[in-house]
Scaffold this active site. Structure first.
Site, short mmCIF file in Angstrom:
data_model
loop_
_atom_site.label_atom_id
_atom_site.label_comp_id
_atom_site.label_asym_id
_atom_site.label_seq_id
_atom_site.Cartn_x
_atom_site.Cartn_y
_atom_site.Cartn_z
N CYS A 45 18.73 28.60 7.35
CA CYS A 45 17.93 29.83 7.40
C CYS A 45 17.07 29.98 6.15
O CYS A 45 15.92 30.43 6.21
CB CYS A 45 18.84 31.05 7.54
SG CYS A 45 19.80 31.07 9.06
C1 BEZ Z 1 22.35 27.83 8.38
O1 BEZ Z 1 21.36 28.52 8.33
O2 BEZ Z 1 22.49 26.83 7.68
C2 BEZ Z 1 23.45 28.17 9.32
C3 BEZ Z 1 23.66 29.47 9.72
C4 BEZ Z 1 24.70 29.76 10.56
C5 BEZ Z 1 25.53 28.76 11.00
C6 BEZ Z 1 25.31 27.45 10.63
C7 BEZ Z 1 24.26 27.15 9.78
#
Ligand code: BEZ
Length: 211
Positions: A45
């Site tokens: 994210c």
């Molecule tokens: C991420 O943004 O890396 C992420 C967010 C939620 C679950 C897995 C990865």
């Protein structure tokens, strides 16, 4: 709630990093991209929000307003912005919705319980100036999205909203397009006076209008 192509997207009130909004009013006459990210302070994210901030001038050039959403509260969005700037070189320069009670996530079916009960999936909704859904995408938490692709498809959506054409696989702005089958050769002569190439009666390629 399932929102399908051509539906008027649900309106809502939201708290955002740029103040409270009512979604339809905030969109005004612009196109819009509403996208969810699963959680703040997560690695994928963080890279996505940096990329959207980097590409903001490209969205602006296309008259597209971009807005993100997660189930995290507003103060977490503000703290996380510093990390995004530090690690990605771009701080969020577009509003982020805080949806801790998941009202908007529910309205847009962004929580898929068999993937996660608590986090949104990576949804993308492209909305036209008529407030109708033009495109939606769903990615899992593990795969960061390609925002260049989202710009590419917005180019296609904006072109095909104005001209009786469709865009072929892997098309990019400036490349030849397809005359839609509902346009007869007779009508095509008026619309495309520069002519076109007929590969099959149903596959007629023409230079991109307006280029
Ligand atoms: C991420 O943004 O890396 C992420 C967010 C939620 C679950 C897995 C990865």
């Amino acid at each position: 709630m399932t929102i399908r192509l051509g539906d008027v997207v649900p309106d809502f009130d939201a708290e955002t990093t740029e103040g409270p909004i009512r979604f339809h009013e905030w969109l005004g006459d612009s196109w819009g991209v509403l996208f969810s990210h699963p959680r703040n302070f997560t690695p994928v994210c963080t890279t996505e929000l940096g990329q959207v901030a980097r590409l903001k001038p490209e969205f602006d050039r296309r008259n597209v307003k971009v807005i993100g959403l997660s189930v995290d509260p507003l103060d977490a969005h503000e703290k996380w912005a510093q990390d995004i700037a530090e690690t990605q070189g771009y701080a969020p320069n577009f509003p982020l919705i805080a949806d801790p009670d998941r009202t908007i996530s529910g309205l847009y079916d962004m929580i898929h319980p068999n993937a996660s009960d608590t986090m949104t999936v990576r949804s993308v909704f492209v909305v036209g100036p008529d407030k109708k859904l033009k495109l939606s995408l769903t990615y899992p938490a593990s795969a960061g999205r390609n925002f260049d692709e989202i710009l590419r498809v917005i180019d296609s959506l904006q072109l095909t909203a104005q001209h009786a054409v469709a865009t072929p696989a892997n098309w990019k702005d400036g490349e030849d397009v397809i005359i839609v089958p509902s346009v007869s050769d007779e009508a095509a002569k008026e619309k495309f006076p520069g002519g076109w190439k007929t590969l099959k009666p149903y596959l007629r390629m023409v230079a991109q209008p307006g280029k």
